[in-house]
Design a protein around this motif. Structure first.
Motif, short mmCIF file in Angstrom:
data_model
loop_
_atom_site.label_atom_id
_atom_site.label_comp_id
_atom_site.label_asym_id
_atom_site.label_seq_id
_atom_site.Cartn_x
_atom_site.Cartn_y
_atom_site.Cartn_z
N TYR A 6 0.62 -1.14 0.14
CA TYR A 6 0.05 -0.16 0.04
C TYR A 6 1.01 1.02 0.07
O TYR A 6 1.91 1.22 0.73
CB TYR A 6 -0.83 0.04 1.27
CG TYR A 6 -2.10 -1.03 1.25
CD1 TYR A 6 -2.90 -1.21 0.11
CD2 TYR A 6 -1.80 -2.19 2.19
CE1 TYR A 6 -3.63 -2.01 0.25
CE2 TYR A 6 -2.88 -3.22 2.13
CZ TYR A 6 -3.87 -3.44 1.08
OH TYR A 6 -4.78 -4.11 1.05
N PRO B 122 2.15 5.03 0.95
CA PRO B 122 1.98 5.73 2.18
C PRO B 122 0.90 7.01 1.98
O PRO B 122 0.77 7.43 0.76
CB PRO B 122 3.35 6.36 2.51
CG PRO B 122 4.23 5.42 1.85
CD PRO B 122 3.57 4.89 0.38
N VAL C 90 1.54 5.79 12.52
CA VAL C 90 1.57 4.34 12.18
C VAL C 90 1.73 3.49 13.16
O VAL C 90 2.61 3.55 14.01
CB VAL C 90 2.53 4.22 11.06
CG1 VAL C 90 2.58 2.81 10.61
CG2 VAL C 90 2.28 5.22 9.80
N TYR D 198 -1.84 0.25 7.85
CA TYR D 198 -1.77 0.04 6.36
C TYR D 198 -2.38 -1.38 6.34
O TYR D 198 -1.74 -2.05 6.80
CB TYR D 198 -0.42 0.11 5.99
CG TYR D 198 -0.18 1.72 5.60
CD1 TYR D 198 -0.67 2.25 4.56
CD2 TYR D 198 0.45 2.55 6.81
CE1 TYR D 198 -0.18 3.84 4.57
CE2 TYR D 198 0.85 3.82 6.54
CZ TYR D 198 0.27 4.47 5.24
OH TYR D 198 0.55 5.83 5.29
N VAL E 141 -5.65 2.38 5.77
CA VAL E 141 -5.19 2.93 4.69
C VAL E 141 -5.11 1.71 3.78
O VAL E 141 -4.20 0.85 3.93
CB VAL E 141 -3.87 3.73 4.60
CG1 VAL E 141 -3.79 4.39 3.41
CG2 VAL E 141 -4.06 4.87 5.86
#
Length: 552
Positions: free
Chosen positions: A339, A341, A351, A357, A462
């Motif tokens: 993925y 950023p 994070v 993610y 995300v």
């Protein structure tokens, strides 16, 4: 001494009879087989057995039962017979709950219904449960313990690593009594977390993933000096290649930097994969593929990050971040994609502390009664929305495009529309994340009217972009401008072969600009980004490996 008991509980009478019949057929000579049709009835049977001084070797409970489900039953049954091995009986649609039970509620295994034939799908699991029970005897059965802070990024990484590799563990907060006791026993300070305690009592303070892998039984070291085939990447393409390569007699090793399964392994439910009409979780599909590869003696190594590739004569050599290397006749690159950023102020520092993610399924229970946001409009984001809707008060999908139709499968769009607590906001993006110790709020920009809004948010997941992790191949194999590996016909420019190509033939369809090095799955330029196509390319790459070896 009387025979130890094996107990099975299922509210479906037909299933209950089938389970008892299959267990009695194989284990009836050495074990009492006790059948119950409800959690309450099973607890009554266990209490009576306890009063008579009996022993229980294994308990198998159906997950979906009225009044008391299988997990709730096993939690109470553990108080009566803490040394008995425990398994959940589940359907494909409930495998996420089963995995949660393994990681959180101390369940040893789960069995998928139906399991015909039992010789292949039931007895091997039960055999393993009984062997573990007999080996443990009257000793307390321990699991990996992890002590950490709720909003600690290193603590999250260790939990996520264990869960992604299906390693059972129990989580303890460092500021709670049991967590403090474990820290004191290990002579560790609350700052020296995460603390990982193995079943044999070994304590590791702030360990790396490789150190954890080595002590929890994951394979990290190869057993050979030279292989026929090295597969880099453990997603569907890599696993497909491992199964076909090893089953066809190639000495095969698969190396994965984090967890077997890749992005597909994180999917809470895949419903359009051939052969699974009720859907299958990514973890379940991954585990089946890993077991299948092991059946054919493929080696599977974790926490091995590839940092270089070179041709040394007829050998192809992969270098790793720890300074070691592996050599083989051929290599299949199946590293998939990562993925992208989220480029917004405040995101990078949060994070693992509210920003994640991928699906981060370990965070599901923590989302209870909260409002969460998911960035992305592809299938992975939709699957995550369905998964987290079971826990969260509300789930909001944030999509930059005008709709979901161009990026998400129709069946997922229909499912999302039918879930009351999922909302979709189109033409919307995150422009900032706020929080000190953890994520507290996000600022959104609505491109439809140009307005910005700051909203409370404790969890942001995300799922944007698809960038290959191929920087380590720079200068070795040809890649396109986005970093995807060029193969086969894409390497020919006006009929000319790649610079440095030393074979009297064109590159095979999945072959890279280095003879004997192939690419499969999402990392390959112009590939179809689907699980089924990745598995197919993994298998096809092995066929081309054979052609390469025959033509050397």
């Amino acid at each position: 001494m009387s025979r130890p008991a094996m107990l099975t509980v299922d509210d479906d009478q037909a299933v209950a009879r089938a389970v008892a019949r299959d267990l009695r057929r194989r284990y009836g000579r050495n074990f009492q087989i006790i059948r119950a049709s409800s959690g309450a009835g099973a607890l009554d049977a266990l209490r009576e057995l306890k009063l008579r001084g009996g022993r229980v070797a294994a308990m198998l409970a159906d997950y979906r039962m009225p009044q008391m489900n299988g997990i709730e039953f096993l939690e109470q049954a553990m108080d009566l017979f803490p040394h008995a091995r425990r398994a959940i009986l589940t359907a494909y649609a409930d495998t996420d709950a089963a995995i949660q039970a393994i990681n959180v509620v101390d369940v040893d295994h789960y069995l998928l219904k139906p399991w015909d034939p039992p010789e292949e799908k039931l007895y091997p699991v039960v055999d393993a449960l009984l062997e573990a029970w007999q080996a443990a005897g009257d000793r307390e059965v321990e699991e990996v313990k992890v002590v950490g802070h709720r909003w600690s990024a290193p603590s999250y990484r260790i939990r996520d690593f264990l869960a992604s590799n299906l390693v059972p563990y129990r989580w303890f907060a460092a500021d709670e009594p049991e967590g403090r006791r474990l820290l004191d026993a290990a002579e560790a300070t609350p700052e020296a977390v995460p603390l990982v305690v193995t079943p044999d009592g070994q304590a590791l303070s702030a360990p790396t993933a490789a150190e954890v892998a080595a002590v929890v039984g994951l394979s990290t070291a190869p057993v050979r000096d030279f292989y026929d085939l090295i597969i880099v990447g453990g997603g569907p393409a890599g696993l497909g290649a491992a199964v076909y390569g090893a089953s066809e007699g190639l000495h095969t090793v698969l190396v994965e930097r984090r967890a077997i399964g890749g992005q597909a392994g994180q999917s809470s439910r895949i419903e359009n994969y051939l052969g699974f009409p009720d859907g299958v979780s990514g973890a379940q599909l991954t585990e089946r593929a890993r077991l299948q590869a092991g059946k054919f003696d493929a080696e599977v190594l974790t926490t091995r990050e590839a940092v270089g590739l070179e041709a040394r004569g007829s050998a192809r050599v992969v270098r790793f971040s720890d300074g070691n290397e592996l050599s083989a006749h051929t290599v299949i690159l199946a590293t998939g994609v990562s993925y992208r950023p989220l480029a917004a102020p405040g995101v990078a520092t949060l994070v693992g502390r509210g920003v994640y993610y991928g699906s981060a399924a370990t965070e599901g229970p923590s989302c209870a009664a909260t409002d969460i946001y998911i960035v992305g409009g592809a299938n992975s984001a939709g699957q995550a929305a369905i998964f987290f809707s079971r826990f969260a008060r509300s789930v909001t999908l944030l999509v930059r495009g005008d709709s979901l139709e161009r990026s998400m499968s129709y069946y997922l769009i229909q499912q999302i529309a039918g879930v009351d607590n999922i909302a979709v906001r189109t033409r919307c993006e995150v422009i900032q994340a706020h929080g000190d110790e953890h994520l507290e709020s996000i600022t959104l920009r609505d491109s439809k009217n140009g307005t910005t809004t700051t909203l409370p948010c404790g969890h942001l997941f995300v799922f944007i972009g698809a960038q290959p992790r191929t920087e380590w191949l720079d200068g070795t194999v040809r890649r396109d401008r986005r970093g995807f590996i060029c193969t086969g016909p894409d390497l020919l420019v006006e009929g000319d072969r790649p610079t440095g190509w030393d074979r009297d033939r064109d590159p095979f369809y999945l072959e890279s600009s280095v003879p004997g090095v192939f690419a499969a799955g999402d990392v390959r330029a112009n590939s179809v980004k689907r699980v089924a196509s990745a598995v197919g390319e993994g298998a096809m790459a092995v066929t081309l490996v054979h052609r390469y070896l025959e033509a050397r």
